[in-house]
Design an enzyme around this catalytic site. Structure first.
Site, short mmCIF file in Angstrom:
data_model
loop_
_atom_site.label_atom_id
_atom_site.label_comp_id
_atom_site.label_asym_id
_atom_site.label_seq_id
_atom_site.Cartn_x
_atom_site.Cartn_y
_atom_site.Cartn_z
N VAL A 100 38.72 -60.06 3.69
CA VAL A 100 37.39 -59.42 3.45
C VAL A 100 37.30 -58.68 2.21
O VAL A 100 38.53 -57.68 2.11
CB VAL A 100 36.97 -58.74 4.64
N LYS A 101 36.50 -58.52 1.25
CA LYS A 101 36.54 -57.55 0.24
C LYS A 101 35.39 -56.69 0.35
O LYS A 101 34.18 -57.30 0.84
CB LYS A 101 36.24 -58.26 -1.05
N THR A 102 35.45 -55.62 0.59
CA THR A 102 34.40 -54.71 0.68
C THR A 102 34.51 -53.45 -0.13
O THR A 102 35.29 -53.32 -1.10
CB THR A 102 34.27 -54.31 2.11
N ASP A 112 40.46 -55.54 -5.63
CA ASP A 112 39.80 -56.43 -6.57
C ASP A 112 38.85 -56.01 -7.74
O ASP A 112 37.60 -55.61 -7.37
CB ASP A 112 39.03 -57.43 -5.70
#
Length: 276
Positions: free
Chosen positions: A172-174, A220
């Site tokens: 997961v990217k947050t 990221d």
């Protein structure tokens, strides 16, 4: 997980330290020719060998990345709305699993918009993508998109990350936020952070350090790399924090020193050209 899934994930998140440095260059799919990403080939080329993986769309991959590259690809497969459209959350899956396989993608990336008008549609997109990815051993990265405001608290991000993991996302990217450790604790899969808006170089390095301290598996980053005055030096500095456990001061000093050396080399090259 079967062998193929494990192998692809190991290319994104390094098994040696369970961390990653991903370079995001997928902004054009909803923002158009973003500043310093007008020509993706020129932007990506010098950075390619310093990123653990590259996040981008199929169009930019085909036109702007040399096929001889060994940098793993995180393929952006969601889209459908622009920054000037009705609603950024109105997305669908725009790239097929067959296309992703042809492009040798190591991971598939898709945005979810929890709490938005099109929440149901984007969560359904994620579920469908996970189903397809599982068939072929390709992991899925879910991006907890926050819309134009780009500001959410830990309760919201914890909710969005947990939902993504529950629906089968492998990563997961947050966004980093106060009490970010609670977001990580509530998410049973690795969490990486987005760089967000362009920050001063030292601030971006501090963001990287703080996120790792709070339990993130990596970053990221996009604009905080390729909109930097010295993108290669900035990416190396971020790597120093993520993979070499450097402090913010050590990484920033490295950035300054590398930038200075690069500028001296440029000056010598210009002077040599003039003399010739």
């Amino acid at each position: 997980m079967d062998w193929g899934m494990k192998n692809r994930l190991s290319k994104i998140i390094k098994p040696s330290n369970s961390r990653c440095v991903m370079l995001a260059v997928d902004h054009g799919y909803f923002l158009g020719p973003t500043e310093k990403l007008e020509n993706p080939r020129e932007t990506i080329g010098p950075l390619l060998n310093y990123a653990d993986s590259l996040m981008l769309t199929r169009g930019v991959l085909r036109t702007s990345v040399i096929p001889e590259s060994n940098t793993p690809i995180v393929l952006r497969v969601s889209g459908g709305s622009s920054i000037i459209g009705e609603d950024l959350s109105k997305e669908t899956i725009v790239t097929s699993i067959e296309e992703a396989i042809k492009l040798n993608a190591s991971c598939l990336a898709l945005s979810i918009f929890v709490g938005s008008k099109y929440e149901f549609q984007t969560l359904k997109n994620l579920s469908k993508l996970v189903n397809e990815g599982e068939k072929y051993g390709i992991p899925v990265l879910a991006v907890t998109a926050v819309g134009k405001e780009m500001a959410r608290d830990s309760r919201y991000l914890a909710l969005a990350c947990r939902i993504a993991a529950e629906l089968g996302a492998h990563v997961v990217k947050t966004y980093h936020c106060p009490d970010f450790n609670k977001v990580v604790e509530g998410c049973p899969v690795p969490v990486i952070i987005a760089g967000g808006k362009k920050l001063a170089e030292r601030e971006a390095l501090q963001l990287t350090f703080d996120a790792l301290e709070d339990g993130a598996s990596g970053v990221d980053m996009g604009r905080n790399i390729w909109q930097s005055d010295n993108p290669v030096a900035m990416l190396k500095a971020v790597r120093a924090i993520v993979h070499e456990n450097s402090t913010v001061k050590e990484a920033y000093d490295q950035y300054v020193n590398t930038s200075t050396m690069t500028e001296e080399i440029r000056k010598k090259s210009r002077n040599k050209s003039v003399s010739i």
